[in-house]
Write a protein that holds these residues in place. Structure first.
Motif, PDB file in Angstrom:
ATOM      1  N   GLU A  16     -18.892 -84.513 -28.957  1.00 22.16           N
ATOM      2  CA  GLU A  16     -19.260 -85.612 -29.805  1.00 22.16           C
ATOM      3  C   GLU A  16     -20.611 -85.941 -30.307  1.00 22.16           C
ATOM      4  O   GLU A  16     -21.808 -86.132 -30.445  1.00 22.16           O
ATOM      5  CB  GLU A  16     -18.080 -87.248 -30.026  1.00 22.16           C
ATOM      6  CG  GLU A  16     -18.436 -87.913 -30.974  1.00 22.16           C
ATOM      7  CD  GLU A  16     -17.687 -88.855 -30.799  1.00 22.16           C
ATOM      8  OE1 GLU A  16     -17.104 -89.234 -29.537  1.00 22.16           O
ATOM      9  OE2 GLU A  16     -17.255 -89.465 -31.508  1.00 22.16           O
ATOM     10  N   LYS A  17     -21.222 -86.456 -28.358  1.00 21.33           N
ATOM     11  CA  LYS A  17     -22.537 -86.462 -28.036  1.00 21.33           C
ATOM     12  C   LYS A  17     -23.026 -85.574 -28.469  1.00 21.33           C
ATOM     13  O   LYS A  17     -24.310 -86.194 -29.351  1.00 21.33           O
ATOM     14  CB  LYS A  17     -22.371 -86.416 -26.615  1.00 21.33           C
ATOM     15  CG  LYS A  17     -21.589 -87.019 -26.016  1.00 21.33           C
ATOM     16  CD  LYS A  17     -21.813 -87.740 -24.256  1.00 21.33           C
ATOM     17  CE  LYS A  17     -21.578 -88.580 -23.700  1.00 21.33           C
ATOM     18  NZ  LYS A  17     -20.454 -88.283 -22.960  1.00 21.33           N
ATOM     19  N   MET A  18     -22.994 -84.046 -29.080  1.00 22.38           N
ATOM     20  CA  MET A  18     -23.569 -82.761 -29.199  1.00 22.38           C
ATOM     21  C   MET A  18     -24.085 -83.833 -30.871  1.00 22.38           C
ATOM     22  O   MET A  18     -24.992 -82.920 -31.209  1.00 22.38           O
ATOM     23  CB  MET A  18     -23.511 -81.678 -28.649  1.00 22.38           C
ATOM     24  CG  MET A  18     -23.495 -81.381 -27.247  1.00 22.38           C
ATOM     25  SD  MET A  18     -22.646 -79.596 -27.182  1.00 22.38           S
ATOM     26  CE  MET A  18     -23.895 -78.829 -27.393  1.00 22.38           C
ATOM     27  N   ALA A  19     -23.026 -83.922 -31.827  1.00 27.34           N
ATOM     28  CA  ALA A  19     -23.539 -83.375 -32.574  1.00 27.34           C
ATOM     29  C   ALA A  19     -24.169 -85.151 -33.053  1.00 27.34           C
ATOM     30  O   ALA A  19     -24.567 -84.501 -34.558  1.00 27.34           O
ATOM     31  CB  ALA A  19     -21.848 -84.170 -33.578  1.00 27.34           C
ATOM     32  N   ASN A  20     -23.512 -86.096 -32.775  1.00 29.17           N
ATOM     33  CA  ASN A  20     -24.670 -86.941 -32.920  1.00 29.17           C
ATOM     34  C   ASN A  20     -26.023 -87.099 -32.601  1.00 29.17           C
ATOM     35  O   ASN A  20     -26.691 -87.471 -33.095  1.00 29.17           O
ATOM     36  CB  ASN A  20     -24.434 -88.377 -32.311  1.00 29.17           C
ATOM     37  CG  ASN A  20     -23.286 -88.953 -32.156  1.00 29.17           C
ATOM     38  OD1 ASN A  20     -22.936 -89.091 -33.304  1.00 29.17           O
ATOM     39  ND2 ASN A  20     -21.928 -89.536 -31.300  1.00 29.17           N
ATOM     40  N   ALA A  21     -26.645 -85.928 -31.308  1.00 27.37           N
ATOM     41  CA  ALA A  21     -28.023 -85.997 -31.674  1.00 27.37           C
ATOM     42  C   ALA A  21     -28.155 -85.320 -32.311  1.00 27.37           C
ATOM     43  O   ALA A  21     -29.888 -84.468 -32.742  1.00 27.37           O
ATOM     44  CB  ALA A  21     -27.643 -85.342 -29.735  1.00 27.37           C
ATOM     45  N   ILE A  22     -27.718 -83.771 -33.382  1.00 29.48           N
ATOM     46  CA  ILE A  22     -27.883 -83.405 -33.973  1.00 29.48           C
ATOM     47  C   ILE A  22     -28.073 -83.841 -34.963  1.00 29.48           C
ATOM     48  O   ILE A  22     -29.081 -83.833 -36.241  1.00 29.48           O
ATOM     49  CB  ILE A  22     -27.180 -82.119 -34.293  1.00 29.48           C
ATOM     50  CG1 ILE A  22     -27.032 -80.787 -33.054  1.00 29.48           C
ATOM     51  CG2 ILE A  22     -27.398 -80.992 -35.526  1.00 29.48           C
ATOM     52  CD1 ILE A  22     -26.097 -79.816 -32.835  1.00 29.48           C
ATOM     53  N   ALA A  23     -26.973 -84.149 -35.551  1.00 27.75           N
ATOM     54  CA  ALA A  23     -27.661 -85.464 -36.840  1.00 27.75           C
ATOM     55  C   ALA A  23     -28.244 -86.528 -37.403  1.00 27.75           C
ATOM     56  O   ALA A  23     -29.351 -86.502 -37.996  1.00 27.75           O
ATOM     57  CB  ALA A  23     -25.672 -86.036 -36.756  1.00 27.75           C
ATOM     58  N   GLU A  24     -29.192 -87.041 -35.083  1.00 28.39           N
ATOM     59  CA  GLU A  24     -30.292 -87.371 -35.279  1.00 28.39           C
ATOM     60  C   GLU A  24     -31.668 -86.261 -35.982  1.00 28.39           C
ATOM     61  O   GLU A  24     -32.374 -86.848 -36.416  1.00 28.39           O
ATOM     62  CB  GLU A  24     -30.784 -88.209 -34.136  1.00 28.39           C
ATOM     63  CG  GLU A  24     -30.132 -89.265 -33.673  1.00 28.39           C
ATOM     64  CD  GLU A  24     -29.805 -89.640 -32.263  1.00 28.39           C
ATOM     65  OE1 GLU A  24     -28.779 -89.999 -31.465  1.00 28.39           O
ATOM     66  OE2 GLU A  24     -31.434 -89.137 -31.680  1.00 28.39           O
ATOM     67  N   GLY A  25     -31.525 -85.388 -35.041  1.00 26.81           N
ATOM     68  CA  GLY A  25     -32.782 -83.916 -35.852  1.00 26.81           C
ATOM     69  C   GLY A  25     -32.764 -83.605 -36.774  1.00 26.81           C
ATOM     70  O   GLY A  25     -33.499 -83.681 -37.240  1.00 26.81           O
ATOM     71  N   VAL A  26     -31.806 -84.037 -38.051  1.00 26.91           N
ATOM     72  CA  VAL A  26     -31.391 -83.891 -38.904  1.00 26.91           C
ATOM     73  C   VAL A  26     -32.345 -84.688 -40.102  1.00 26.91           C
ATOM     74  O   VAL A  26     -33.354 -84.809 -40.892  1.00 26.91           O
ATOM     75  CB  VAL A  26     -29.354 -82.765 -39.921  1.00 26.91           C
ATOM     76  CG1 VAL A  26     -30.413 -83.292 -41.447  1.00 26.91           C
ATOM     77  CG2 VAL A  26     -29.498 -82.641 -38.852  1.00 26.91           C
ATOM     78  N   GLN A  27     -32.017 -86.040 -39.135  1.00 24.27           N
ATOM     79  CA  GLN A  27     -32.340 -87.200 -40.125  1.00 24.27           C
ATOM     80  C   GLN A  27     -33.884 -86.941 -40.222  1.00 24.27           C
ATOM     81  O   GLN A  27     -34.472 -87.553 -40.494  1.00 24.27           O
ATOM     82  CB  GLN A  27     -31.602 -88.601 -39.567  1.00 24.27           C
ATOM     83  CG  GLN A  27     -30.296 -88.146 -39.943  1.00 24.27           C
ATOM     84  CD  GLN A  27     -30.098 -89.029 -41.579  1.00 24.27           C
ATOM     85  OE1 GLN A  27     -29.365 -88.090 -41.820  1.00 24.27           O
ATOM     86  NE2 GLN A  27     -30.591 -89.870 -41.660  1.00 24.27           N
TER      87      GLN A  27
END
Ligand SMILES: Cc1cc2nc3c(=O)[nH]c(=O)nc-3n(C[C@H](O)[C@H](O)[C@H](O)COP(=O)(O)O)c2cc1C
Length: 147
Positions: A16-27
């Motif tokens: 989940e921590k990885m998913a949140n950071a990836i979503a941040e990078g996308v945005q």
């Protein structure tokens, strides 16, 4: 605006921590919108320009929900050809989950995959979270360069 799905499963919060950071990078690129989710309707997969799947490895495998999702997409003849795909996840010692997902994306659905999968041993540290943000950014830049 390009649409990116960050679909993940996590029992103890590491993936989940990885998913949140990836979503941040996308945005952060400003040209793609990240939708982060635990579940997606099979038919909705075709709405996204990129699909990023986060899976931990339990018992040398991916969660059954993801198996069902991709099997169902194949049965329904949903085309994901040419969409950008990536896989990531936390693991303890073998880490098969993300590799299995990436294979299905590449060989069955003919997606344009980002290789290799991004793997974090147990809890992702700051360097790993930076790598996650970079992956998200790289995906949205790939989408931007397509238009
Ligand atoms: C019952 C159990 C089975 C596991 N099996 C594997 C395995 O086969 N291979 C592996 O690399 N890690 C395995 N792990 C370690 C998990 O992948 C690791 O704890 C990971 O950080 C969990 O991610 P999550 O917090 O996103 O759920 C296992 C952990 C548990 C509790």
């Amino acid at each position: 605006m390009k649409k990116v799905l960050v679909l993940y499963y996590s029992r103890t919060g590491n993936t989940e921590k990885m998913a949140n950071a990836i979503a941040e990078g996308v945005q952060s690129s400003g040209n793609a919108e990240a939708e982060i989710s635990y579940h997606v309707q099979t038919e909705s997969l075709s709405l996204y320009d990129a699909i990023l799947v986060g899976t931990p490895t339990y018992h040398h495998d991916m969660p059954v929900d993801f198996k069902n999702l991709f099997e169902e997409a194949a049965v329904q003849g949903i085309s994901l050809k040419g969409k950008v795909g990536a896989a990531f996840g936390s693991y303890g010692w073998s880490g098969e989950g993300p590799k299995l997902i990436l294979e299905i994306m590449k060989y069955k659905f003919e997606m344009q995959v980002v290789e290799p999968p991004l793997l974090a041993k147990y809890t992702p540290d700051q360097n790993m979270l930076t790598a996650c943000r970079e992956l998200g950014k790289r995906v949205s830049e790939t989408l931007m360069n397509r238009t």
